[in-house]
Design an enzyme around this catalytic site. Sequence first.
Site, PDB file in Angstrom:
ATOM      1  N   ASP A 176       0.847  -1.191   0.000  1.00 16.01           N
ATOM      2  CA  ASP A 176       0.000   0.000   0.000  1.00 16.01           C
ATOM      3  C   ASP A 176       0.881   1.241   0.000  1.00 16.01           C
ATOM      4  O   ASP A 176       1.780   1.374   0.837  1.00 16.01           O
ATOM      5  CB  ASP A 176      -0.914   0.005   1.221  1.00 16.01           C
ATOM      6  CG  ASP A 176      -2.082   0.967   1.056  1.00 16.01           C
ATOM      7  OD1 ASP A 176      -2.491   1.206  -0.086  1.00 16.01           O
ATOM      8  OD2 ASP A 176      -2.590   1.464   2.075  1.00 16.01           O
TER       9      ASP A 176
ATOM     10  N   HIS B 163      -4.503  13.783   0.884  1.00 12.50           N
ATOM     11  CA  HIS B 163      -4.698  12.979   2.092  1.00 12.50           C
ATOM     12  C   HIS B 163      -3.502  13.128   3.027  1.00 12.50           C
ATOM     13  O   HIS B 163      -3.665  13.319   4.234  1.00 12.50           O
ATOM     14  CB  HIS B 163      -4.885  11.510   1.710  1.00 12.50           C
ATOM     15  CG  HIS B 163      -4.981  10.575   2.879  1.00 12.50           C
ATOM     16  ND1 HIS B 163      -6.078  10.522   3.706  1.00 12.50           N
ATOM     17  CD2 HIS B 163      -4.108   9.653   3.368  1.00 12.50           C
ATOM     18  CE1 HIS B 163      -5.887   9.616   4.652  1.00 12.50           C
ATOM     19  NE2 HIS B 163      -4.692   9.068   4.462  1.00 12.50           N
TER      20      HIS B 163
ATOM     21  N   GLU C 104     -10.816   3.893   3.665  1.00 12.65           N
ATOM     22  CA  GLU C 104      -9.883   4.635   2.826  1.00 12.65           C
ATOM     23  C   GLU C 104     -10.227   4.382   1.364  1.00 12.65           C
ATOM     24  O   GLU C 104     -10.298   3.228   0.929  1.00 12.65           O
ATOM     25  CB  GLU C 104      -8.432   4.232   3.102  1.00 12.65           C
ATOM     26  CG  GLU C 104      -7.940   4.709   4.458  1.00 12.65           C
ATOM     27  CD  GLU C 104      -6.444   4.538   4.661  1.00 12.65           C
ATOM     28  OE1 GLU C 104      -5.891   5.228   5.527  1.00 12.65           O
ATOM     29  OE2 GLU C 104      -5.837   3.706   3.925  1.00 12.65           O
TER      30      GLU C 104
ATOM     31  N   GLU D 234      -9.313   4.167  -2.266  1.00  9.18           N
ATOM     32  CA  GLU D 234      -8.078   3.961  -3.018  1.00  9.18           C
ATOM     33  C   GLU D 234      -8.351   3.264  -4.347  1.00  9.18           C
ATOM     34  O   GLU D 234      -9.428   2.689  -4.560  1.00  9.18           O
ATOM     35  CB  GLU D 234      -7.092   3.088  -2.230  1.00  9.18           C
ATOM     36  CG  GLU D 234      -6.768   3.567  -0.833  1.00  9.18           C
ATOM     37  CD  GLU D 234      -5.623   2.785  -0.203  1.00  9.18           C
ATOM     38  OE1 GLU D 234      -4.832   2.168  -0.959  1.00  9.18           O
ATOM     39  OE2 GLU D 234      -5.521   2.783   1.030  1.00  9.18           O
TER      40      GLU D 234
ATOM     41  N   ASP E  85      -9.013   0.210   2.061  1.00 10.27           N
ATOM     42  CA  ASP E  85      -8.062  -0.301   3.052  1.00 10.27           C
ATOM     43  C   ASP E  85      -8.523   0.146   4.437  1.00 10.27           C
ATOM     44  O   ASP E  85      -8.066   1.147   4.975  1.00 10.27           O
ATOM     45  CB  ASP E  85      -6.656   0.226   2.742  1.00 10.27           C
ATOM     46  CG  ASP E  85      -5.586  -0.457   3.569  1.00 10.27           C
ATOM     47  OD1 ASP E  85      -5.749  -1.666   3.842  1.00 10.27           O
ATOM     48  OD2 ASP E  85      -4.601   0.196   3.938  1.00 10.27           O
TER      49      ASP E  85
ATOM     50  N   LYS F 145      -4.126  -2.088  10.228  1.00  8.27           N
ATOM     51  CA  LYS F 145      -4.371  -2.152   8.793  1.00  8.27           C
ATOM     52  C   LYS F 145      -4.568  -3.568   8.256  1.00  8.27           C
ATOM     53  O   LYS F 145      -5.123  -3.738   7.168  1.00  8.27           O
ATOM     54  CB  LYS F 145      -3.175  -1.533   8.048  1.00  8.27           C
ATOM     55  CG  LYS F 145      -2.995  -0.048   8.269  1.00  8.27           C
ATOM     56  CD  LYS F 145      -3.904   0.747   7.358  1.00  8.27           C
ATOM     57  CE  LYS F 145      -3.530   2.203   7.340  1.00  8.27           C
ATOM     58  NZ  LYS F 145      -4.349   2.966   6.380  1.00  8.27           N
TER      59      LYS F 145
END
Length: 429
Positions: A127, A134, A199, A201, A233, A253
């Site tokens: 990632d 951000h 998140e 993405e 994520d 995470k």
Amino acid sequence: MIDETHDPARTSWVASANGHPDFPIQNLPFGIFSPESGEARPGVAIGDAILDLGLIASLLPERAATLLGGKTLNALLALPADERIGLRRRLSELLSDERHRRTVEPALHDAASCRLHLPCAIGDYTDFYVGIHHANNIGRQFRPDNPLLPNYKYVPIGYHGRASSIRPSGEPLTRPNGQRKAPDQEAPTFGPSRRLDYELELGVWIGAGNELGQPIPIAEALSHIAGFCLLNDWSARDLQAWEYQPLGPFLAKNFHSTISPWVITPEALAPFRIPQPARAEGDPAPLPYLRNENDQATGALGLILEAAISTPTMRQDNLPPHRISHGPAANMYWTVAQIVTHHASNGCNLRPGDLLGTGTISAPDRSGFGSMTELTRGGAEPLALPNGETRGFLEDGDEIILSARAEREGYVPIGFGPCHAIVRPAPVI
């Protein structure tokens, strides 16, 4: 890369494909699906249907046809770009020319009755952190006068994530337990995360890999990219704040990441490539190994990304999901070619089916913030929903829905398909 498969006048004899918001004949993404009774197998999304590739293998280019017997797309994604293009052109012909209908139509399945799976056996997942807005928004919460660390504009920052906990759209996630320590606490406590976040993405699928010790030159990076997806994520911000120093993300995470299950090919996105946004005046130029004029001219994607929330109360009252974020995917400081090149610059070997995340793609203003911690300033300013509910962070039963759409005048818009999941309560330990 733009050819007859992108022709806006081309239609399909699969009626639902014509005008479909995600999967017109100009898209043709690959995925792994299983019908109501049957094993997982490769397919292509076309309108509201899925074309079973194994059933029409004899009609496809010979080498591609030999790769359709398994339950993953790893080998198919590893095809050279010219062979992938040949397969796309043949599929477009089969699904547009009425002469092939009698032969191909029996291989169609109703998508609503099928289950979608992860498209690849994901060997590794990395990632990145290339969404500069951000990074700025988060940095200001901790370092108001100096939000970006000195290396950000030189290095495509990334960390090695957990491939085993990536799941396809629709599979619920379980709220993680972990250690958290509030600033006013003397010692940490253990329990369910109280600051669960999403998140927004993009995911990047690796096709052809590289040998260990052999870097990927920036001019060749795109040939190693086989497709794209949406990626959520999920993040436990309270766990993250306590554990991330000095080694970075870990339990905050690795508990769950959600992806859209269809692989949107670089060929489908060819009409939607746009110039990489210019860097701010005074920013350093990329180091030579990350610098390429063609990549700067066409290295960004003209996509609009959205995130929406649906709470249990909203679903009970038959209210539609509420959009909480909307912005362009071009809000990335580094291109996908640059992150691939940087990843392999030390000789790291990428393999077919590896997944790279861009990191949260956000915007300079609140309308495009790509996470709850940005939208609510770390929970200090809860988000007001249309039905009167508020959210500082996500609660049990909340559902986050991500979407992406590519649009350009003169071409048929395409989408990425579903990327959503509902939060379940944490297990009792």
